[in-house]
Design a protein around this motif. Structure first.
Motif, PDB file in Angstrom:
ATOM      1  N   GLY A 220       0.795  -1.218   0.000  1.00  0.00           N
ATOM      2  CA  GLY A 220       0.000   0.000   0.000  1.00  0.00           C
ATOM      3  C   GLY A 220       0.830   1.271   0.000  1.00  0.00           C
ATOM      4  O   GLY A 220       0.283   2.364   0.037  1.00  0.00           O
ATOM      5  N   SER A 221       2.149   1.171  -0.069  1.00  0.00           N
ATOM      6  CA  SER A 221       3.004   2.354  -0.046  1.00  0.00           C
ATOM      7  C   SER A 221       3.114   2.941  -1.443  1.00  0.00           C
ATOM      8  O   SER A 221       3.231   2.214  -2.428  1.00  0.00           O
ATOM      9  N   ASP A 222       3.052   4.276  -1.533  1.00  0.00           N
ATOM     10  CA  ASP A 222       3.214   4.940  -2.826  1.00  0.00           C
ATOM     11  C   ASP A 222       4.504   5.756  -2.859  1.00  0.00           C
ATOM     12  O   ASP A 222       4.672   6.605  -3.729  1.00  0.00           O
ATOM     13  N   ARG A 223       5.404   5.493  -1.942  1.00  0.00           N
ATOM     14  CA  ARG A 223       6.680   6.209  -1.854  1.00  0.00           C
ATOM     15  C   ARG A 223       7.816   5.202  -1.944  1.00  0.00           C
ATOM     16  O   ARG A 223       7.918   4.268  -1.152  1.00  0.00           O
ATOM     17  N   LEU A 224       8.670   5.388  -2.941  1.00  0.00           N
ATOM     18  CA  LEU A 224       9.801   4.487  -3.171  1.00  0.00           C
ATOM     19  C   LEU A 224      11.101   5.275  -3.120  1.00  0.00           C
ATOM     20  O   LEU A 224      11.218   6.340  -3.726  1.00  0.00           O
ATOM     21  N   VAL A 225      12.072   4.741  -2.398  1.00  0.00           N
ATOM     22  CA  VAL A 225      13.387   5.372  -2.269  1.00  0.00           C
ATOM     23  C   VAL A 225      14.401   4.530  -3.039  1.00  0.00           C
ATOM     24  O   VAL A 225      14.433   3.295  -2.912  1.00  0.00           O
ATOM     25  N   ALA A 226      15.231   5.186  -3.839  1.00  0.00           N
ATOM     26  CA  ALA A 226      16.243   4.476  -4.625  1.00  0.00           C
ATOM     27  C   ALA A 226      17.201   3.739  -3.695  1.00  0.00           C
ATOM     28  O   ALA A 226      17.671   4.287  -2.701  1.00  0.00           O
ATOM     29  N   GLN A 227      17.474   2.484  -4.019  1.00  0.00           N
ATOM     30  CA  GLN A 227      18.361   1.668  -3.203  1.00  0.00           C
ATOM     31  C   GLN A 227      19.821   2.029  -3.425  1.00  0.00           C
ATOM     32  O   GLN A 227      20.631   1.980  -2.501  1.00  0.00           O
ATOM     33  N   THR A 228      20.139   2.367  -4.650  1.00  0.00           N
ATOM     34  CA  THR A 228      21.515   2.708  -4.992  1.00  0.00           C
ATOM     35  C   THR A 228      21.523   3.539  -6.261  1.00  0.00           C
ATOM     36  O   THR A 228      20.510   3.641  -6.961  1.00  0.00           O
ATOM     37  N   VAL A 229      22.663   4.148  -6.547  1.00  0.00           N
ATOM     38  CA  VAL A 229      22.791   4.930  -7.765  1.00  0.00           C
ATOM     39  C   VAL A 229      22.803   3.990  -8.960  1.00  0.00           C
ATOM     40  O   VAL A 229      23.261   2.841  -8.869  1.00  0.00           O
ATOM     41  N   ALA A 230      22.302   4.446 -10.081  1.00  0.00           N
ATOM     42  CA  ALA A 230      22.247   3.643 -11.298  1.00  0.00           C
ATOM     43  C   ALA A 230      22.991   4.340 -12.420  1.00  0.00           C
ATOM     44  O   ALA A 230      23.342   5.528 -12.318  1.00  0.00           O
TER      45      ALA A 230
END
Length: 286
Positions: A220-230
């Motif tokens: 149900g979360s609509d907020r995603l944080v990048a795990q690492t640089v791409a």
């Protein structure tokens, strides 16, 4: 064959005795006479019987095969008719309209969704992008990748790039509808701030490895944080960082030369690419 006194046909036996035409045996000596009857089927020579039996056996086998094919075809047609004439045929993406996976989501497809930035802000967590996702598949799409790469750029100028995990909060995009997520690029995953570009940047979604349906349960979360640089959309990570450092220097040069030159100013530290600090060689990205 000859004729009798009354004109009726007569036949002679092997001994010359005359008999009526329909006599099979001579009335005087009993010898067989007349035309020999055509042999019955049972009188067929023994050497001909195997050939006839083989022919019958082959014909019987062919008939059995044809009967089996007809029965299978009739069964298939009856099964299809029982499911309804309006059964949908598979469409692009390998699914039929209305089909869902065990998790109750629209099936995944191989075409990456379109992503548009609705707003971009600098926050304490980093660069925050409110993004709208739209499926490019006729039946929609569910994105549950554990390593999706999303890049942000202003034309050829890279802004940010990060790896995101959608498996804990799968993104379901229904046909013709827009789904939304807030993407957070923490420090180290973005190079340019909002002051360094104007207008809406371009976002590109690069699918990664898809999670299993059993593990793709939505939180149900609509907020995603990048795990690492791409990897950025253009060039390398260090190459983009080096270009941004030069861009910052050139932008500040006018102000520094006109207002700060020949003045005392506090300076906390100064570093450059290639400098070794505590046994570590710094890069432009650092």
């Amino acid at each position: 064959m000859s004729s009798g006194y009354d004109g009726a046909p007569m036949v002679a036996c092997p001994h010359g005795h005359l008999n009526a035409w329909n006599y099979k045996f001579c009335g005087q000596c009993g010898s067989p006479i007349g035309v020999v009857a055509f042999p019955d089927d049972d009188a067929v020579a023994e050497d001909e019987r195997p050939l006839r039996r083989r022919g019958l056996a082959v014909g019987g086998a062919i008939a059995a095969v044809l009967l089996a094919v007809i029965v299978a075809a009739v069964g298939f047609l009856m099964t299809r008719s029982s499911t309804g004439d309006d059964e949908a045929a598979p469409q692009a993406g390998g699914f039929t309209p209305g089909t869902v996976n065990p998790a109750g989501m629209v099936p995944a497809c191989t075409t990456a969704p379109l992503v548009q930035a609705e707003s971009v802000d600098m926050t304490a967590d980093g660069m925050t992008v409110d993004a709208a996702f739209m499926s490019q598949c006729p039946g929609g799409n569910t994105e549950a990748s554990t390593s999706a790469r999303i890049t942000v750029a202003d034309g050829q100028r890279d802004i940010a790039a990060g790896v995101f995990d959608f498996s804990t909060a799968p993104l379901t995009m229904k046909p013709g509808e827009t789904a939304r997520r807030t993407l957070v690029f923490p420090a180290g995953t973005y190079w340019r701030t909002t002051e360094m570009f104007t207008g809406a940047p371009q976002l590109v979604f690069h699918p990664g490895e898809q999670a299993e349906a059993s593990t793709a349960a939505s939180s149900g979360s609509d907020r995603l944080v990048a795990q690492t640089v791409a990897q950025p959309a253009h060039g390398s990570i260090d190459g983009v960082a080096d270009a941004v450092l030069r861009e910052l220097r050139d932008a500040d040069y006018g102000y520094v030369s006109g207002s700060l030159a020949n003045r005392w100013v506090p300076q906390i530290s100064a570093k450059k690419s290639g400098l070794v600090v505590d046994g570590r060689t710094l890069t432009s990205a650092d």
